[in-house]
Scaffold this motif. Structure first.
Motif, PDB file in Angstrom:
ATOM      1  N   ILE A  16      22.984 -46.825  51.481  1.00 31.45           N
ATOM      2  CA  ILE A  16      23.709 -45.610  51.078  1.00 31.45           C
ATOM      3  C   ILE A  16      22.987 -44.407  51.680  1.00 31.45           C
ATOM      4  O   ILE A  16      21.769 -44.285  51.552  1.00 31.45           O
ATOM      5  CB  ILE A  16      23.756 -45.471  49.542  1.00 31.45           C
ATOM      6  N   PRO A  17      23.687 -43.516  52.375  1.00 34.75           N
ATOM      7  CA  PRO A  17      23.044 -42.299  52.897  1.00 34.75           C
ATOM      8  C   PRO A  17      22.480 -41.443  51.766  1.00 34.75           C
ATOM      9  O   PRO A  17      23.042 -41.384  50.659  1.00 34.75           O
ATOM     10  CB  PRO A  17      24.187 -41.582  53.622  1.00 34.75           C
ATOM     11  N   GLY A  19      22.422 -38.252  51.483  1.00 36.70           N
ATOM     12  CA  GLY A  19      23.264 -37.112  51.143  1.00 36.70           C
ATOM     13  C   GLY A  19      24.573 -37.477  50.492  1.00 36.70           C
ATOM     14  O   GLY A  19      25.443 -36.615  50.339  1.00 36.70           O
ATOM     15  N   GLN A  20      24.735 -38.737  50.106  1.00 36.52           N
ATOM     16  CA  GLN A  20      25.971 -39.193  49.476  1.00 36.52           C
ATOM     17  C   GLN A  20      26.025 -38.733  48.019  1.00 36.52           C
ATOM     18  O   GLN A  20      25.014 -38.688  47.322  1.00 36.52           O
ATOM     19  CB  GLN A  20      26.039 -40.717  49.524  1.00 36.52           C
ATOM     20  N   THR A  21      27.212 -38.364  47.558  1.00 35.32           N
ATOM     21  CA  THR A  21      27.375 -37.951  46.165  1.00 35.32           C
ATOM     22  C   THR A  21      27.540 -39.178  45.263  1.00 35.32           C
ATOM     23  O   THR A  21      27.894 -40.271  45.719  1.00 35.32           O
ATOM     24  CB  THR A  21      28.595 -37.034  46.013  1.00 35.32           C
ATOM     25  N   LYS A  23      29.797 -39.611  43.026  1.00 32.69           N
ATOM     26  CA  LYS A  23      31.199 -39.983  42.903  1.00 32.69           C
ATOM     27  C   LYS A  23      31.618 -40.979  43.978  1.00 32.69           C
ATOM     28  O   LYS A  23      32.327 -41.956  43.707  1.00 32.69           O
ATOM     29  CB  LYS A  23      32.065 -38.723  42.976  1.00 32.69           C
ATOM     30  N   LYS A  24      31.177 -40.766  45.220  1.00 30.93           N
ATOM     31  CA  LYS A  24      31.521 -41.683  46.298  1.00 30.93           C
ATOM     32  C   LYS A  24      30.820 -43.033  46.127  1.00 30.93           C
ATOM     33  O   LYS A  24      31.378 -44.077  46.477  1.00 30.93           O
ATOM     34  CB  LYS A  24      31.164 -41.064  47.635  1.00 30.93           C
ATOM     35  N   VAL A  25      29.615 -43.014  45.579  1.00 28.05           N
ATOM     36  CA  VAL A  25      28.919 -44.273  45.311  1.00 28.05           C
ATOM     37  C   VAL A  25      29.681 -45.081  44.259  1.00 28.05           C
ATOM     38  O   VAL A  25      29.813 -46.313  44.367  1.00 28.05           O
ATOM     39  CB  VAL A  25      27.474 -43.995  44.857  1.00 28.05           C
ATOM     40  N   MET A  28      32.618 -46.752  45.879  1.00 27.34           N
ATOM     41  CA  MET A  28      32.204 -47.892  46.683  1.00 27.34           C
ATOM     42  C   MET A  28      31.897 -49.108  45.795  1.00 27.34           C
ATOM     43  O   MET A  28      32.282 -50.246  46.107  1.00 27.34           O
ATOM     44  CB  MET A  28      30.963 -47.516  47.506  1.00 27.34           C
ATOM     45  N   ASP A  58      28.752 -36.916  38.674  1.00 24.09           N
ATOM     46  CA  ASP A  58      29.538 -37.196  39.873  1.00 24.09           C
ATOM     47  C   ASP A  58      29.232 -36.221  41.002  1.00 24.09           C
ATOM     48  O   ASP A  58      29.232 -36.609  42.174  1.00 24.09           O
ATOM     49  CB  ASP A  58      31.031 -37.149  39.542  1.00 24.09           C
ATOM     50  N   VAL A  61      23.968 -35.117  44.340  1.00 20.07           N
ATOM     51  CA  VAL A  61      23.588 -35.857  45.549  1.00 20.07           C
ATOM     52  C   VAL A  61      22.393 -36.747  45.198  1.00 20.07           C
ATOM     53  O   VAL A  61      21.548 -36.382  44.372  1.00 20.07           O
ATOM     54  CB  VAL A  61      23.258 -34.885  46.699  1.00 20.07           C
TER      55      VAL A  61
END
Length: 517
Positions: A16-17, A19-21, A23-25, A28, A58, A61
């Motif tokens: 997982i990058p 800088g990913q939030t 909510k996006k995790v 996924m 959410d 970061v």
């Protein structure tokens, strides 16, 4: 960045990058584990990520939350039941959630009022329920009769001019309660019983002691407003609840001790369902109150030459009290403080409602406006009649007078314009806001100079600092101090991290919030 996700007994690695939030995790993980989520009016099923003992939001970061390489994040599926409806309390400005299911709408309004009385601490005789459209809800009707939907917000209105009084009772301010008591004896007695009931619910010992010195008894039911004494057929069952019952419901042991110390009849007084304080304590599981009440009921009252069990002593006490009251009435003709012929009467559906939650300012303004209108309307005709009576009979027959135009034709007079309120009632959406409670308290600011750094001595630097603080408060909706407390409380939820790490995380979250303005 490789992290590990622990879910349902598994621990899977994910790239997982940083800088990913969050909510996006979550999205996924939902697709990877094939998790079924839902969000409707009855409830919702959602994912929750936890790291170092704290819940990740959410919009955060991963790097800002302190998640580094090879960290472990815990994934949990939660189910949350949404309230069936909400009730807006006009006194405390809170929106009270009412839990349950769809079958609650088949219950009567009186059942809902009983639930709200337990939640808010107000007797059922001091408030009514209304829809947001202003339609009053009566006890005998069901909620389905008003075509309510799931998640609807109802309004709890109290007697006009009572908002300040009830607010003082909730806070337990004895001086303010004394200030807002009515000057009429019948309403005064009712207000004192209401104040003792609310004090028993919230545990205000000082207010309860003062009211008992004024002659208010904890074993006497609150009853109804004097203007509703004639409506006994439609009375709510909970008007028979006493302050000692409210103290037993909420486990207020100190209040129960105070009530019984002044009057042992509180041990045997019953509500409309025949429940004593002992049965109520058993039903709600208050162990301390239960043990104390059992000890008092099975105790023995000792006199110089005789000892009586408590149940026998209570019966003797009741007989003596009833006899004394009857003798007192016969000797001194003591007033009973009940409604008499000529007093105002309020009947549901027939008279104008007196429960619209007007404060004292609006209540007295309306009364003054009515007095001005009636006096202006009848003053001209009264003057004409007085002049006719003073003139001789011969002139009285010849004289004709023209009546003055009414107030509706001439418009509002200056007195009415001064009585007009300069403010409008706030919107309910503006009042109902989400509040947060800080877990970490900052030291109080005692001087103005404490909020500024010591090295800023020039007036130009002070101007720049104050302008920045003002702009921040304007666009964020809270002061810098409130913002600091808020982010420190968020960071303190990550209990597994050291305090300096929590402080660093709070700084990053605060810095990011400023950039997002």
């Amino acid at each position: 960045m490789k992290v590990f996700i622990a879910f349902d007994g598994l621990c899977e690695p994910f790239d997982i990058p940083g800088g990913q939030t969050v909510k996006k995790v979550k999205q996924m993980l939902k697709d990877y584990f094939h998790i079924q989520l839902s969000d409707d009016k009855q409830g919702r099923r959602f994912l929750e990520l936890m790291f170092a003992g704290g819940v990740l939001r959410d919009e955060w970061v991963l790097r800002d939350a302190g998640i580094t390489l090879c960290s472990t994040i815990k994934c949990i599926v939660k189910e949350e039941e949404k309230p069936v409806l909400y009730v807006f309390n006009t006194v405390t400005k809170e929106r009270v959630p009412v839990m349950g299911n769809i079958h609650l709408f088949s219950e009567t309004v009186s059942k809902l009022k009983s639930l709200l009385s337990v939640k808010c601490g107000f007797p059922v005789s001091v408030f009514c329920l209304r829809t947001l459209e202003g339609k009053e809800m009566y006890d005998c009707n069901t909620l389905n009769d008003y075509n309510l939907d799931l998640g609807v917000t109802l309004r709890m209105d109290v007697w006009n001019g009572w908002k300040e009084f009830l607010s003082a009772c909730v806070l337990g301010h004895k001086q303010n309660v004394q200030r807002y008591l009515s000057k009429y004896e019948t309403i005064l007695r009712f207000q004192q019983r209401v104040a003792l009931y609310i004090a028993a619910h919230f545990g205000h010992l000082e207010l309860a002691e003062w009211l008992q010195t004024k002659g208010v008894r904890a074993d006497v039911a609150v009853g109804v407003h004097p203007s509703r004494e004639w409506c006994r057929d439609t009375d709510h069952l909970d008007i028979g609840k006493c302050p000692v019952h409210a103290a037993a419901e909420n486990g207020q042991l100190l209040l129960i001790k105070s009530f019984i110390a002044r009057n042992v009849l509180c041990l045997d007084c019953q509500n409309a369902l025949g429940q004593t304080a002992l049965k109520i304590s058993i039903h709600h599981g208050h162990k301390d109150c239960l043990l104390y009440l059992i000890m008092k009921i099975w105790s023995v009252v000792s006199f110089p030459k005789v000892s009586l069990p408590m149940n026998i002593y209570i019966k003797v006490k009741k007989w003596v009290y009833t006899t004394q009251k009857r003798v007192h009435r016969l000797k001194k003709w003591a007033p009973q403080f009940k409604t008499r012929v000529g007093d105002p009467v309020v009947v549901d559906g027939f008279t104008e409602s007196k429960m619209t939650s007007k404060d004292l300012h609006g209540y007295y303004q309306d009364k003054w406006r009515k007095v001005v209108q009636t006096s202006r309307a009848h003053s001209s005709q009264a003057i004409v009649n007085a002049i006719i009576k003073l003139r001789p009979k011969t002139l009285r027959e010849r004289t004709t007078f023209s009546t003055f135009p009414s107030l509706k034709q001439t418009g509002k007079n200056p007195i009415q314009r001064r009585c007009q309120p300069a403010w409008e009632s706030p919107n309910i959406d503006d009042i109902i806001t989400d509040s947060w409670t800080p877990h970490i308290s900052l030291p109080p600011i005692t001087e103005i100079c404490n909020s500024r750094p010591r090295n800023l001595r020039s007036p130009h630097a002070a101007f720049l600092l104050n302008s920045s603080l003002e702009s921040f408060s304007k666009y964020s909706g809270q002061t810098p101090r409130q913002s600091a407390v808020y982010f420190l409380s968020l960071a303190s939820e990550f209990k597994e991290k050291p305090w300096l790490r929590q402080l660093d995380m709070a700084k990053r979250l605060a810095r990011k919030s400023v950039h997002n303005l």
